[in-house]
Design an enzyme around this catalytic site. Structure first.
Site, short mmCIF file in Angstrom:
data_model
loop_
_atom_site.label_atom_id
_atom_site.label_comp_id
_atom_site.label_asym_id
_atom_site.label_seq_id
_atom_site.Cartn_x
_atom_site.Cartn_y
_atom_site.Cartn_z
CG ASP A 36 -65.78 -53.61 -12.09
OD1 ASP A 36 -64.60 -53.34 -11.78
OD2 ASP A 36 -66.10 -54.11 -13.18
CG ASN A 43 -57.08 -54.22 -0.72
OD1 ASN A 43 -55.91 -54.52 -0.47
ND2 ASN A 43 -58.01 -55.14 -0.94
CB SER A 82 -46.86 -54.48 -4.69
OG SER A 82 -45.92 -55.54 -4.82
CE1 TYR A 120 -50.22 -57.10 -8.66
CE2 TYR A 120 -47.89 -56.90 -8.11
CZ TYR A 120 -49.21 -57.02 -7.71
OH TYR A 120 -49.52 -57.02 -6.38
CB VAL A 167 -49.69 -60.93 1.31
CG1 VAL A 167 -50.58 -61.01 2.56
CG2 VAL A 167 -48.90 -59.62 1.31
N1 LIG Z 1 -50.95 -61.17 -2.11
C1 LIG Z 1 -49.79 -60.55 -2.28
O1 LIG Z 1 -48.71 -61.17 -2.26
C2 LIG Z 1 -49.76 -59.07 -2.45
C3 LIG Z 1 -50.89 -58.33 -2.78
N2 LIG Z 1 -50.78 -56.98 -2.95
C4 LIG Z 1 -51.94 -56.18 -3.33
O2 LIG Z 1 -52.93 -56.25 -2.32
C5 LIG Z 1 -54.21 -56.04 -2.89
C6 LIG Z 1 -55.15 -57.12 -2.44
O3 LIG Z 1 -54.66 -58.35 -2.95
P1 LIG Z 1 -54.92 -59.76 -2.26
O4 LIG Z 1 -55.74 -59.60 -1.06
O5 LIG Z 1 -53.64 -60.43 -2.18
O6 LIG Z 1 -55.75 -60.45 -3.43
P2 LIG Z 1 -57.06 -61.37 -3.39
O7 LIG Z 1 -57.15 -61.94 -4.76
O8 LIG Z 1 -57.04 -62.27 -2.23
O9 LIG Z 1 -58.24 -60.31 -3.16
C7 LIG Z 1 -58.49 -59.32 -4.10
C8 LIG Z 1 -59.92 -58.83 -3.92
O10 LIG Z 1 -60.13 -57.79 -4.89
C9 LIG Z 1 -61.39 -58.03 -5.53
N3 LIG Z 1 -61.41 -57.42 -6.87
C10 LIG Z 1 -60.73 -57.81 -7.97
N4 LIG Z 1 -61.05 -57.04 -9.01
C11 LIG Z 1 -61.93 -56.12 -8.56
C12 LIG Z 1 -62.63 -55.05 -9.16
N5 LIG Z 1 -62.50 -54.78 -10.48
N6 LIG Z 1 -63.44 -54.29 -8.39
C13 LIG Z 1 -63.60 -54.57 -7.09
N7 LIG Z 1 -62.99 -55.59 -6.46
C14 LIG Z 1 -62.16 -56.35 -7.19
C15 LIG Z 1 -61.52 -59.54 -5.58
O11 LIG Z 1 -62.86 -59.95 -5.79
C16 LIG Z 1 -60.96 -59.93 -4.23
O12 LIG Z 1 -61.95 -59.93 -3.24
C17 LIG Z 1 -54.00 -55.98 -4.41
O13 LIG Z 1 -53.96 -54.62 -4.83
C18 LIG Z 1 -52.65 -56.64 -4.58
O14 LIG Z 1 -51.99 -56.20 -5.75
C19 LIG Z 1 -49.61 -56.31 -2.77
C20 LIG Z 1 -48.48 -56.99 -2.45
C21 LIG Z 1 -48.46 -58.42 -2.27
C1 LIG Z 2 -46.01 -63.35 -8.50
C2 LIG Z 2 -46.29 -61.92 -8.30
C3 LIG Z 2 -46.77 -61.60 -6.93
C4 LIG Z 2 -47.56 -60.36 -6.91
C5 LIG Z 2 -47.88 -59.94 -5.52
C6 LIG Z 2 -46.96 -58.90 -5.07
O1 LIG Z 2 -47.22 -57.72 -5.26
C7 LIG Z 2 -45.78 -59.35 -4.40
C8 LIG Z 2 -44.60 -58.70 -4.44
C9 LIG Z 2 -43.50 -59.20 -3.67
C10 LIG Z 2 -42.19 -58.90 -3.79
C11 LIG Z 2 -41.62 -58.08 -4.78
C12 LIG Z 2 -40.28 -58.01 -4.84
C13 LIG Z 2 -39.53 -57.26 -5.83
C14 LIG Z 2 -38.20 -57.35 -5.86
C15 LIG Z 2 -37.36 -56.71 -6.92
O2 LIG Z 2 -37.23 -55.37 -6.66
C16 LIG Z 2 -36.00 -57.35 -7.00
O3 LIG Z 2 -35.31 -57.16 -5.81
C17 LIG Z 2 -36.08 -58.81 -7.31
C18 LIG Z 2 -35.81 -59.05 -8.74
C19 LIG Z 2 -35.78 -60.52 -9.06
C20 LIG Z 2 -37.06 -61.02 -9.66
O4 LIG Z 2 -37.87 -60.26 -10.17
O5 LIG Z 2 -37.23 -62.23 -9.64
#
Ligand SMILES: NC(=O)C1=CN([C@@H]2O[C@H](COP(=O)(O)OP(=O)(O)OC[C@H]3O[C@@H](n4cnc5c(N)ncnc54)[C@H](O)[C@@H]3O)[C@@H](O)[C@H]2O)C=CC1
Ligand SMILES: CCCCCC(=O)/C=C/C=C\C=C\C=C\[C@@H](O)[C@@H](O)CCCC(=O)O
Length: 264
Positions: free
Chosen positions: A64, A91, A138, A151, A186
């Site tokens: 954790d 990550n 992100s 977040y 993603v």
């Molecule tokens: N999915 C998306 O759209 C985006 C995700 N991210 C970031 O990418 C990273 C990975 O996210 P995803 O793969 O999308 O999420 P996910 O929910 O698919 O995977 C997250 C993983 O982290 C683990 N986890 C959660 N809390 C934990 C803890 N306290 N200690 C150890 N492991 C823990 C979970 O068990 C899981 O395996 C995160 O930091 C997220 O914020 C960034 C941008 C976009």
């Molecule tokens: C639902 C939350 C998803 C969390 C996963 C994650 O980290 C994804 C981020 C993806 C895109 C982020 C874009 C940010 C854009 C802002 O900078 C702005 O351009 C948009 C503002 C409008 C809005 O917040 O709806």
């Protein structure tokens, strides 16, 4: 840095982006310690990775990232088994605006905890081999997402921490590069059930769904490929790499001239 024979630690590696990071590291010849709080979720992916790359190349350690003690124990075990640590991918992350303190504790403090414990093993000034640390931020760490302020704060923090650590490492001679990956949306579990995850901001879920529709989603393999670039290119330090459907772009940040007390 060539990855063959190197040892990597990936947090949050049981699924999603973390699992893809583990896979690309293994494909490129590294040994990988997969850390996650969810042991059950890691079981199947671990079996698949062991079958494909060999059981001696991977290890799963329940950890954790909210616990410094568990992180230290996992890193110690990794060093015992693989002989050192060259790469850390911080990550693990969550999206939970209701438990905002937990969001900060995992997403931002988890990155800082992991980094400081890793320094004990990796810092060349204290006998480590140096290496690379990748922090999963992100696009919400570059521009705010209105529906998830906590977040967003956690990810702005990750970008700032990464850039400051990169500069500290360079100035002090740690022999470690620090970079942040900043993906857009993603395709993982984290972007399911968005209204529930937004808590008091669930009224803004429609705006976020619209943003997902406009921006589209990318695959975990796209994020892993961007991270690989930051791992292997020794010139990259203190970067924030934005990863979208249109490709990956290095962010430019404003610079400040302290002698003139104004932006350059
Ligand atoms: N999915 C998306 O759209 C985006 C995700 N991210 C970031 O990418 C990273 C990975 O996210 P995803 O793969 O999308 O999420 P996910 O929910 O698919 O995977 C997250 C993983 O982290 C683990 N986890 C959660 N809390 C934990 C803890 N306290 N200690 C150890 N492991 C823990 C979970 O068990 C899981 O395996 C995160 O930091 C997220 O914020 C960034 C941008 C976009
Ligand atoms: C639902 C939350 C998803 C969390 C996963 C994650 O980290 C994804 C981020 C993806 C895109 C982020 C874009 C940010 C854009 C802002 O900078 C702005 O351009 C948009 C503002 C409008 C809005 O917040 O709806």
């Amino acid at each position: 840095m060539a990855l063959v024979g190197k040892t990597a630690v990936v947090t949050g590696a049981a699924m999603g982006i973390g699992r893809a990071l583990a896979e690309i590291l293994l494909e490129n010849g590294a040994k990988v310690a997969l850390l996650d709080i969810n042991e059950a979720a890691a079981e199947r992916p671990l079996q698949a990775l062991e079958q494909h790359f060999g059981a001696e190349k991977t290890i799963f350690l329940k950890c954790d990232v909210e616990s410094e003690e568990q992180i230290r124990a996992a890193f110690k075990k990794t060093v015992e088994i693989f002989g050192g640590i060259d790469i850390l991918c911080n990550n693990a992350g969550v999206l939970n605006e209701t438990s905002w303190e937990k969001t900060i504790s995992i997403n931002l403090m988890g990155v800082i905890r992991g980094t400081y414990v890793a320094l004990e093993q990796m810092n060349q000034l204290s006998g480590g081999r140096g290496g690379v640390i990748i922090n999963m931020a992100s696009m919400a760490g570059i521009g705010p997402l209105l529906s998830c302020p906590s977040y967003t704060a956690s990810k702005f923090g990750v970008v700032g921490f990464t850039r400051a650590m990169a500069a500290a490492s360079e100035a002090s001679g740690y022999g470690i590069r620090f970079n942040a990956v900043c993906p857009g949306f993603v395709q993982t579990d984290l972007i399911t059930n968005i209204p529930v995850r937004l808590g008091q901001f669930s009224n803004l879920a429609a705006a976020t769904h619209k943003l997902v529709d406009v921006m589209g989603t990318i695959a975990v393999s796209d994020v892993a490929a961007a991270a690989l670039e930051l791992l292997i290119d020794d010139t990259k330090n203190g970067e924030a790499l934005l990863v979208l459907q249109s490709g990956a772009t290095y962010m430019q940040f404003p610079t400040f001239n302290p002698t003139q007390n104004k932006p350059l």
